[in-house]
Design an enzyme around this catalytic site. Structure first.
Site, PDB file in Angstrom:
ATOM      1  CG  ASP A 157      -0.464  -0.528   2.623  1.00 56.16           C
ATOM      2  OD1 ASP A 157       0.898  -0.453   2.347  1.00 56.16           O
ATOM      3  OD2 ASP A 157      -1.026  -0.981   3.531  1.00 56.16           O
ATOM      4  CG  ASN A 160      -9.105  -2.028  11.687  1.00 57.30           C
ATOM      5  OD1 ASN A 160      -8.136  -2.559  11.308  1.00 57.30           O
ATOM      6  ND2 ASN A 160      -9.579  -0.870  11.153  1.00 57.30           N
ATOM      7  CG  HIS A 185      -5.938  -2.315   8.697  1.00 59.20           C
ATOM      8  ND1 HIS A 185      -5.919  -1.217   9.322  1.00 59.20           N
ATOM      9  CD2 HIS A 185      -4.484  -2.939   9.061  1.00 59.20           C
ATOM     10  CE1 HIS A 185      -4.760  -0.833   9.426  1.00 59.20           C
ATOM     11  NE2 HIS A 185      -3.970  -1.627   9.525  1.00 59.20           N
ATOM     12  CD  GLU A 209      -8.751   0.826   7.718  1.00 57.64           C
ATOM     13  OE1 GLU A 209      -8.916  -0.303   8.591  1.00 57.64           O
ATOM     14  OE2 GLU A 209      -8.021   1.760   7.652  1.00 57.64           O
TER      15      GLU A 209
HETATM   16  C1  F6R Z   1       1.420  -1.713   6.131  1.00 55.12           C
HETATM   17  C2  F6R Z   1       0.128  -2.241   6.185  1.00 55.12           C
HETATM   18  C3  F6R Z   1      -0.818  -2.195   7.436  1.00 55.12           C
HETATM   19  C4  F6R Z   1       0.127  -2.571   8.698  1.00 55.12           C
HETATM   20  C5  F6R Z   1      -0.686  -2.687  10.046  1.00 55.12           C
HETATM   21  C6  F6R Z   1       0.046  -3.124  11.186  1.00 55.12           C
HETATM   22  O1  F6R Z   1       2.015  -1.864   4.959  1.00 55.12           O
HETATM   23  O2  F6R Z   1      -0.481  -2.470   5.190  1.00 55.12           O
HETATM   24  O3  F6R Z   1      -1.857  -3.172   7.445  1.00 55.12           O
HETATM   25  O4  F6R Z   1       0.682  -3.826   8.603  1.00 55.12           O
HETATM   26  O5  F6R Z   1      -1.472  -1.550  10.210  1.00 55.12           O
HETATM   27  O6  F6R Z   1       0.838  -2.025  11.525  1.00 55.12           O
HETATM   28  P1  F6R Z   1       2.007  -2.058  12.640  1.00 55.12           P
HETATM   29  O7  F6R Z   1       2.999  -3.085  12.257  1.00 55.12           O
HETATM   30  O8  F6R Z   1       2.575  -0.749  12.680  1.00 55.12           O
HETATM   31  O9  F6R Z   1       1.131  -2.411  13.975  1.00 55.12           O
END
Ligand code: F6R
Length: 242
Positions: free
Chosen positions: A67, A136, A138, A143
């Site tokens: 992303d 959540n 994702h 989302e």
């Molecule tokens: C990052 C991404 C997100 C993160 C997720 C967890 O490229 O796509 O889905 O993997 O938000 O983030 P952290 O590792 O910061 O808890």
């Protein structure tokens, strides 16, 4: 689904880096699907260490990231391009022309998403997709929703994600509200998936996503249907799982 229990964040990072390096050793011209966020940073640091020792060669690897924020340029230190360059790309011998992320500067969402899906198709799909897990549920920026989106799409980030990302920006107003993300079908078509999770604050969502019902309300739950998923999680993240 294979769950690998790690002692702590460092142990999780080493174990995840081992899985990624095995992929690169077994198939030097592989396509790695990569993630940003705080969880994979330790694994990237470990890969860089092994590269420095001469144990890993990224020269034939292609990468596609999950992303990118819409509206951030590559030199913005909060863009995911900047993150990847800082933590991995500039520190190993990956060919910069073979590292791909959605184009956050493309204002036309349909074009940005169509272009990215074409890139993923052109490189032949993903061999190993690395994922973090949002609070959540994702994955990428898919989302909680009523459906699973197939391909790359533009998302409005939920208030909870905006708040979670706030720590990286000077103020909440600077946190981008939209992002381009790979879709669930693309992730599910990866040959292998590696999820990294750390910390007690993720324990509840680990239980829901990997041991609860499969639902788009918890997008990561769809991974239960993938035939080659490895979750590397530390004890704190697994504390609610027997
Ligand atoms: C990052 C991404 C997100 C993160 C997720 C967890 O490229 O796509 O889905 O993997 O938000 O983030 P952290 O590792 O910061 O808890």
């Amino acid at each position: 689904m294979r769950i690998i229990r790690a002692k702590d964040y460092d142990d999780m990072s080493r174990k995840a880096a081992n899985v990624i390096s095995a992929q690169v050793i077994m198939k030097p011209d592989c396509v790695l699907g990569l993630a940003t966020g705080s969880t994979p940073i330790g694994a990237y640091a470990q890969l860089v260490k092994w590269y420095d020792k001469g144990d890993l060669d990224f020269s034939k690897v292609t990468s596609v990231n999950l992303d990118e924020y819409k509206g951030l340029t590559r030199d913005n230190d909060q863009s995911y391009y900047y993150f990847m360059n800082h933590h991995l790309f500039s520190k190993v011998n990956i060919n910069p022309d073979r590292t791909f992320l959605p184009d956050g500067t493309e204002k036309d969402s349909d074009k940005a998403c169509g272009d990215y899906d074409r890139i993923i198709a052109d490189v032949g799909g993903i061999d190993l997709q690395l994922l973090g897990l949002g609070h959540n549920g994702h994955i990428g920026f898919n989302e909680p929703a009523d459906t699973f989106e197939a391909g790359t799409h533009c998302v409005d980030l939920t208030e909870s994600t905006v708040k979670a990302n706030q720590r990286f920006f000077a103020s909440i107003d600077e946190v981008p509200r939209q992002a381009y993300t790979m879709g669930i079908q693309t992730i599910m078509l990866a040959k292998k998936v590696l999820v990294v999770v750390s910390g007690e604050d993720k324990a509840k969502i680990v239980k829901e996503a990997f041991f609860g019902p499969i639902t788009p309300k918890v997008q990561a739950s769809v991974l239960q249907l993938h035939r080659n998923v490895t979750v590397v999680a530390d004890e704190a993240a697994l504390s609610l799982v027997k």
